[in-house]
Each structure stands twice: as C-alpha cells, then as structure tokens.
Design a protein around this motif. Structure first.
Motif, mmCIF file in Angstrom:
data_model
loop_
_atom_site.group_PDB
_atom_site.id
_atom_site.type_symbol
_atom_site.label_atom_id
_atom_site.label_comp_id
_atom_site.label_asym_id
_atom_site.label_seq_id
_atom_site.Cartn_x
_atom_site.Cartn_y
_atom_site.Cartn_z
ATOM 1 N N MET A 187 0.829 -1.204 0.000
ATOM 2 C CA MET A 187 0.000 0.000 0.000
ATOM 3 C C MET A 187 0.869 1.262 0.000
ATOM 4 N N ALA A 188 1.976 1.231 0.696
ATOM 5 C CA ALA A 188 2.889 2.383 0.725
ATOM 6 C C ALA A 188 3.486 2.600 -0.658
ATOM 7 N N LYS A 189 3.867 1.507 -1.317
ATOM 8 C CA LYS A 189 4.410 1.620 -2.688
ATOM 9 C C LYS A 189 3.342 2.164 -3.636
ATOM 10 N N LEU A 190 2.117 1.644 -3.501
ATOM 11 C CA LEU A 190 1.038 2.110 -4.360
ATOM 12 C C LEU A 190 0.735 3.588 -4.117
ATOM 13 N N GLU A 191 0.772 3.996 -2.862
ATOM 14 C CA GLU A 191 0.553 5.409 -2.555
ATOM 15 C C GLU A 191 1.644 6.279 -3.171
ATOM 16 N N ALA A 192 2.889 5.810 -3.119
ATOM 17 C CA ALA A 192 4.008 6.565 -3.703
ATOM 18 C C ALA A 192 3.846 6.656 -5.223
ATOM 19 N N GLU A 193 3.467 5.544 -5.839
ATOM 20 C CA GLU A 193 3.256 5.549 -7.290
ATOM 21 C C GLU A 193 2.072 6.444 -7.663
ATOM 22 N N LEU A 194 1.017 6.372 -6.862
ATOM 23 C CA LEU A 194 -0.147 7.201 -7.113
ATOM 24 C C LEU A 194 0.205 8.684 -6.994
ATOM 25 N N LYS A 195 1.018 9.025 -6.025
ATOM 26 C CA LYS A 195 1.453 10.410 -5.855
ATOM 27 C C LYS A 195 2.288 10.863 -7.049
ATOM 28 N N SER A 196 3.197 10.005 -7.520
ATOM 29 C CA SER A 196 4.021 10.374 -8.674
ATOM 30 C C SER A 196 3.154 10.515 -9.925
ATOM 31 N N ILE A 197 2.152 9.646 -10.081
ATOM 32 C CA ILE A 197 1.237 9.757 -11.228
ATOM 33 C C ILE A 197 0.445 11.058 -11.138
ATOM 34 N N ARG A 198 -0.021 11.406 -9.935
ATOM 35 C CA ARG A 198 -0.756 12.649 -9.752
ATOM 36 C C ARG A 198 0.131 13.856 -10.088
ATOM 37 N N ASP A 199 1.393 13.805 -9.672
ATOM 38 C CA ASP A 199 2.320 14.901 -9.984
ATOM 39 C C ASP A 199 2.514 15.041 -11.497
ATOM 40 N N VAL A 200 2.622 13.924 -12.187
ATOM 41 C CA VAL A 200 2.785 13.949 -13.641
ATOM 42 C C VAL A 200 1.537 14.536 -14.301
ATOM 43 N N VAL A 201 0.371 14.142 -13.812
ATOM 44 C CA VAL A 201 -0.879 14.658 -14.374
ATOM 45 C C VAL A 201 -0.976 16.169 -14.148
ATOM 46 N N VAL A 202 -0.575 16.631 -12.967
ATOM 47 C CA VAL A 202 -0.603 18.068 -12.685
ATOM 48 C C VAL A 202 0.356 18.806 -13.615
ATOM 49 N N LYS A 203 1.555 18.260 -13.830
ATOM 50 C CA LYS A 203 2.521 18.891 -14.748
ATOM 51 C C LYS A 203 1.968 18.931 -16.173
ATOM 52 N N MET A 204 1.359 17.827 -16.607
ATOM 53 C CA MET A 204 0.786 17.789 -17.952
ATOM 54 C C MET A 204 -0.351 18.795 -18.078
ATOM 55 N N ASP A 205 -1.157 18.927 -17.040
ATOM 56 C CA ASP A 205 -2.255 19.894 -17.062
ATOM 57 C C ASP A 205 -1.706 21.315 -17.168
ATOM 58 N N THR A 206 -0.642 21.593 -16.441
ATOM 59 C CA THR A 206 -0.018 22.921 -16.506
ATOM 60 C C THR A 206 0.526 23.191 -17.903
ATOM 61 N N LYS A 207 1.191 22.204 -18.481
ATOM 62 C CA LYS A 207 1.721 22.371 -19.837
ATOM 63 C C LYS A 207 0.591 22.547 -20.848
ATOM 64 N N LEU A 208 -0.483 21.800 -20.671
ATOM 65 C CA LEU A 208 -1.620 21.916 -21.580
ATOM 66 C C LEU A 208 -2.263 23.298 -21.464
ATOM 67 N N ASP A 209 -2.372 23.818 -20.259
ATOM 68 C CA ASP A 209 -2.902 25.174 -20.080
ATOM 69 C C ASP A 209 -2.018 26.200 -20.778
ATOM 70 N N THR A 210 -0.716 26.052 -20.634
ATOM 71 C CA THR A 210 0.216 26.968 -21.298
ATOM 72 C C THR A 210 0.085 26.854 -22.804
ATOM 73 N N TRP A 211 -0.029 25.657 -23.311
ATOM 74 C CA TRP A 211 -0.160 25.441 -24.749
ATOM 75 C C TRP A 211 -1.468 26.037 -25.263
ATOM 76 N N ASN A 212 -2.545 25.889 -24.507
ATOM 77 C CA ASN A 212 -3.844 26.432 -24.927
ATOM 78 C C ASN A 212 -3.835 27.959 -24.949
ATOM 79 N N LYS A 213 -3.049 28.576 -24.090
ATOM 80 C CA LYS A 213 -2.966 30.039 -24.089
ATOM 81 C C LYS A 213 -2.325 30.557 -25.359
#
Length: 99
Positions: free
Chosen positions: A9-35
C-alpha cells in the motif's frame, strides 16, 4: 493487516502520488499550450491577409518595372530633342555670326 500488505500500500501510494504529480505537470503544460494556441480559422485568415499583401507588393513591383521600361523607351526621344535643340543653337549662333 500484514506487513507485506502495508508495504504494498505504501508503494502504491508513492506511485499514485508520482502519477498525480505527472498529471498536474501535464495539465499545466496543456494550459500553457492552450494560451498560445491559435485556432485554425484564425490562422487561415492570417495566411489570406499575408497572401493578399504579397500579391499587392508583386503587382506594385510589376508596375514599377513597367514604368522603368517605359522610361527607358523615352530616352531616345529625349536624345533627339537634345540634338535638335543643339542644332537650333548652332543655327542661331551661325546666323548671328554671319550678320
């Protein structure tokens, strides 16, 4: 719970956190691209305006070339006027001297 389950569960939480961070970065890049994104119809209008300006400039260049060519054809006529004017001056001087 067993120790292995807790570790998984700790490993899954760490992976989930890293996936969430990647999604947030992609969302930020997508917002910049849309501007900075320009919609296709707007780009088409920009290209049409650019093409119209290029066509206008090309037509002006053609008109200037035609004017230049026309001016070159006038040079022999002006040369004839200068020669006739010179002949007239020589004639007038000749008449004045012979009197």
């Amino acid at each position: 719970m067993e120790k292995e389950d807790i570790e998984r569960m700790a490993k899954l939480e760490a992976e989930l956190k890293s996936i969430r961070d990647v999604v947030v970065k992609m969302d930020t890049k997508l917002d910049t691209w849309n501007k900075s994104f320009v919609p296709r119809p707007e780009i088409n209008e920009m290209f049409k305006a650019r093409d119209k300006e290029i066509d206008d400039l090309n037509s002006q260049i053609d008109e200037l070339r035609l004017d230049k060519r026309n001016n070159k054809s006038i040079v022999p006529a002006w040369a004839g006027v200068v020669v006739a004017f010179g002949a007239m001056i020589v004639t007038i001087v000749g008449i004045l001297i012979l009197r």
